[in-house]
Design an enzyme around this catalytic site. Structure first.
Site, mmCIF file in Angstrom:
data_model
loop_
_atom_site.group_PDB
_atom_site.id
_atom_site.type_symbol
_atom_site.label_atom_id
_atom_site.label_comp_id
_atom_site.label_asym_id
_atom_site.label_seq_id
_atom_site.Cartn_x
_atom_site.Cartn_y
_atom_site.Cartn_z
ATOM 1 N N GLY A 137 12.702 25.680 11.452
ATOM 2 C CA GLY A 137 13.999 25.330 12.291
ATOM 3 C C GLY A 137 13.271 24.831 13.553
ATOM 4 O O GLY A 137 11.503 25.121 14.018
ATOM 5 N N ILE A 186 15.338 36.597 7.901
ATOM 6 C CA ILE A 186 16.936 37.446 7.139
ATOM 7 C C ILE A 186 16.217 39.123 6.441
ATOM 8 O O ILE A 186 17.125 39.617 6.007
ATOM 9 C CB ILE A 186 17.239 36.799 5.976
ATOM 10 C CG1 ILE A 186 16.513 35.838 4.927
ATOM 11 C CG2 ILE A 186 18.504 35.565 6.897
ATOM 12 C CD1 ILE A 186 16.966 35.279 4.015
ATOM 13 N N PHE A 203 22.444 30.167 6.098
ATOM 14 C CA PHE A 203 21.806 28.583 5.958
ATOM 15 C C PHE A 203 20.009 28.284 5.427
ATOM 16 O O PHE A 203 20.015 27.565 4.808
ATOM 17 C CB PHE A 203 21.822 27.483 6.653
ATOM 18 C CG PHE A 203 23.786 27.156 7.365
ATOM 19 C CD1 PHE A 203 24.084 25.929 6.811
ATOM 20 C CD2 PHE A 203 23.644 28.073 8.346
ATOM 21 C CE1 PHE A 203 25.189 26.229 7.672
ATOM 22 C CE2 PHE A 203 25.199 28.370 8.882
ATOM 23 C CZ PHE A 203 26.408 26.746 8.119
ATOM 24 N N TYR A 206 14.012 25.595 -7.618
ATOM 25 C CA TYR A 206 14.939 25.823 -5.978
ATOM 26 C C TYR A 206 16.386 25.946 -6.596
ATOM 27 O O TYR A 206 17.510 26.590 -5.640
ATOM 28 C CB TYR A 206 15.105 24.092 -5.528
ATOM 29 C CG TYR A 206 15.536 24.253 -4.449
ATOM 30 C CD1 TYR A 206 16.130 24.784 -2.897
ATOM 31 C CD2 TYR A 206 16.777 22.374 -4.593
ATOM 32 C CE1 TYR A 206 17.125 24.608 -2.300
ATOM 33 C CE2 TYR A 206 18.118 22.321 -3.802
ATOM 34 C CZ TYR A 206 17.568 23.667 -2.417
ATOM 35 O OH TYR A 206 19.036 23.599 -1.566
ATOM 36 N N LEU A 231 15.978 10.870 2.044
ATOM 37 C CA LEU A 231 16.301 8.790 1.679
ATOM 38 C C LEU A 231 16.276 8.488 3.147
ATOM 39 O O LEU A 231 15.475 7.736 3.333
ATOM 40 C CB LEU A 231 16.876 8.351 0.795
ATOM 41 C CG LEU A 231 17.240 6.349 0.655
ATOM 42 C CD1 LEU A 231 15.709 6.415 0.181
ATOM 43 C CD2 LEU A 231 17.826 6.860 -0.438
HETATM 44 N N1 UDP Z 1 14.395 8.532 -2.581
HETATM 45 C C1 UDP Z 1 13.599 7.353 -3.385
HETATM 46 N N2 UDP Z 1 12.308 7.272 -2.317
HETATM 47 C C2 UDP Z 1 12.118 8.113 -1.451
HETATM 48 C C3 UDP Z 1 13.220 9.240 -0.948
HETATM 49 C C4 UDP Z 1 14.053 9.375 -1.776
HETATM 50 O O1 UDP Z 1 14.038 6.292 -3.899
HETATM 51 O O2 UDP Z 1 11.561 7.973 -0.577
HETATM 52 C C5 UDP Z 1 15.213 8.533 -3.663
HETATM 53 C C6 UDP Z 1 15.669 9.350 -4.740
HETATM 54 O O3 UDP Z 1 14.620 9.587 -6.273
HETATM 55 C C7 UDP Z 1 16.460 10.148 -4.744
HETATM 56 C C8 UDP Z 1 17.522 9.671 -3.299
HETATM 57 O O4 UDP Z 1 16.516 9.034 -2.952
HETATM 58 O O5 UDP Z 1 17.070 9.110 -5.881
HETATM 59 C C9 UDP Z 1 17.752 10.729 -3.021
HETATM 60 O O6 UDP Z 1 17.040 11.950 -2.616
HETATM 61 P P1 UDP Z 1 16.922 12.398 -1.334
HETATM 62 O O7 UDP Z 1 15.250 13.282 -1.756
HETATM 63 O O8 UDP Z 1 17.046 12.346 -0.794
HETATM 64 O O9 UDP Z 1 17.558 13.889 -2.148
HETATM 65 P P2 UDP Z 1 17.825 15.220 -3.360
HETATM 66 O O10 UDP Z 1 19.162 13.163 -4.780
HETATM 67 O O11 UDP Z 1 16.419 14.505 -4.193
HETATM 68 O O12 UDP Z 1 19.148 16.163 -3.315
#
Ligand code: UDP
Length: 350
Positions: A36, A63, A84, A154, A208
């Site tokens: 954070g 925590i 969170f 996770y 992403l």
């Molecule tokens: N993704 C991608 N390239 C990147 C990061 C993410 O293609 O550099 C894709 C990833 O495979 C997933 C989607 O984007 O299908 C969302 O990924 P993110 O890591 O944001 O969230 P997650 O779905 O893992 O919680």
């Protein structure tokens, strides 16, 4: 209400704290500032303004430090915990599972024990769609009735907390003690506070939307700031993975709605999503529409553990307490993130 927000210096936590302060609640944050940002706390205080003076506190700590947490709870007459604080990287959890169980599971256990000792009445827990694992295609959109089956530490570390809360709630009910909890299973949270006060700053960044925006700003470490699309041979309309992107302001609105709805004895589990799936390529197209810039992409290998399609059926929370995402246009979600990333290319770093 008097809310303890653990992880309030993080992305989602900080947005929640600002919303709680804007609604007139008292909020105290406990955050160890491992991932954070102190600057996020300052940004919350600034955005909440004079009216929040005396209603907002910050304590740096763990925590699992029950002496500290109990003092904070008592000093602030905390009646509600929003939890969170957690480690949130799937890949890291595979490599360092014990750290995830220690922080996410044992940390929550300690927090719940403190909540019991201090008579906390409501506990709102940040859970995750990762508790579902890789659901079969005919189970998407996902309902809360789908049996959880996490495929990484996770997701498992979070699911264990759901179970802890359920068992604890049963015992509290039997003992006639007022307690209630909610587990909120987040899908893909994106976007930033639309007033521009708060943003998203992860190190490392793996999500992403921020990655694409950082590519456009020339901030990615990899050559040429090119987005690697993790696979385009999935059984989806354009071959890239489909996810449910929910705006962070809607997400925190759900927390407040749930907090206000909880009655003694309640144990609620809700999906938080908009109920619509968008592919990686559709997100890229949205960014191009919003920014007017071209995103450089290449097709990379699939990322381990990525299901093809994952989106929520958010009907349960709508039916039971009337929450629904309001920001359902992906361009609006992306635009709110773009505004913040453009104005704060280094995030919360000086
Ligand atoms: N993704 C991608 N390239 C990147 C990061 C993410 O293609 O550099 C894709 C990833 O495979 C997933 C989607 O984007 O299908 C969302 O990924 P993110 O890591 O944001 O969230 P997650 O779905 O893992 O919680």
């Amino acid at each position: 209400m008097n809310v303890l927000a653990t992880g309030g210096a993080g992305y989602i936590g900080s947005h929640a704290v600002l919303r709680l302060l804007r609604d007139g609640h008292h909020v105290v944050v406990v955050d160890n500032l491992f991932r954070g940002h102190r600057a996020a706390i300052d940004a919350v205080a600034k955005a909440a303004g004079e009216g929040a003076k005396g209603r907002f506190g910050f304590v740096q700590g763990e925590i699992s430090d029950s002496g500290l947490v109990r003092k904070v709870m008592r000093d602030n007459a905390v009646d509600t915990v929003m939890h969170f604080a957690a480690l949130t990287y799937v890949g890291e959890s595979v490599n360092q599972p014990l750290q995830y169980y220690r922080t996410n599971t044992a940390g929550a256990l300690s927090l719940i024990e403190s909540a019991e000792a201090c008579g906390v009445q409501r506990f709102v827990f940040s859970s995750t769609a990762a508790t579902y694992g890789e659901p079969p295609a005919d189970k998407v959109p996902i309902q809360e009735t789908l049996a959880p089956a996490p495929i990484n530490p996770y997701g498992a570390s979070k699911l264990m907390v759901e179970r802890l809360l359920s068992d604890f709630n049963t015992a509290q009910k039997a003992a006639g003690k007022p307690f209630a909890y909610a587990c909120l299973r987040y899908f893909n949270v994106a976007g930033c506070d639309r007033s521009g006060a708060l943003g998203e700053h992860h190190e490392p960044e793996t999500h992403l939307v921020p990655i694409i925006l950082q590519c456009l700003l020339g901030l990615r470490p990899q050559a040429e700031n090119t987005l690697s699309i993790f696979g385009d041979d999935y059984p989806t309309p354009d071959g890239t993975c489909v996810r449910d992107y929910v705006h962070v302001e809607d997400l925190v609105d759900a927390h407040v709605t749930v907090m206000n709805a909880l009655k003694p004895g309640d144990g609620r589990i809700y999906n938080l999503g908009i109920g619509n799936g968008l592919s990686v390529k559709q997100i890229v197209q949205s960014v191009e529409r919003v920014t007017g810039m071209k995103v450089k992409t290449k097709i990379g290998p699939r990322r381990a553990g990525d299901p093809a399609t994952l989106y929520a059926d958010p009907g349960k929370i709508a039916r039971e307490i009337g929450w629904k995402a309001k920001i359902t246009n992906v361009d609006e979600i992306v635009a709110s993130a773009w505004a913040w990333f453009k104005a704060n290319p280094k995030g919360y770093a000086k």
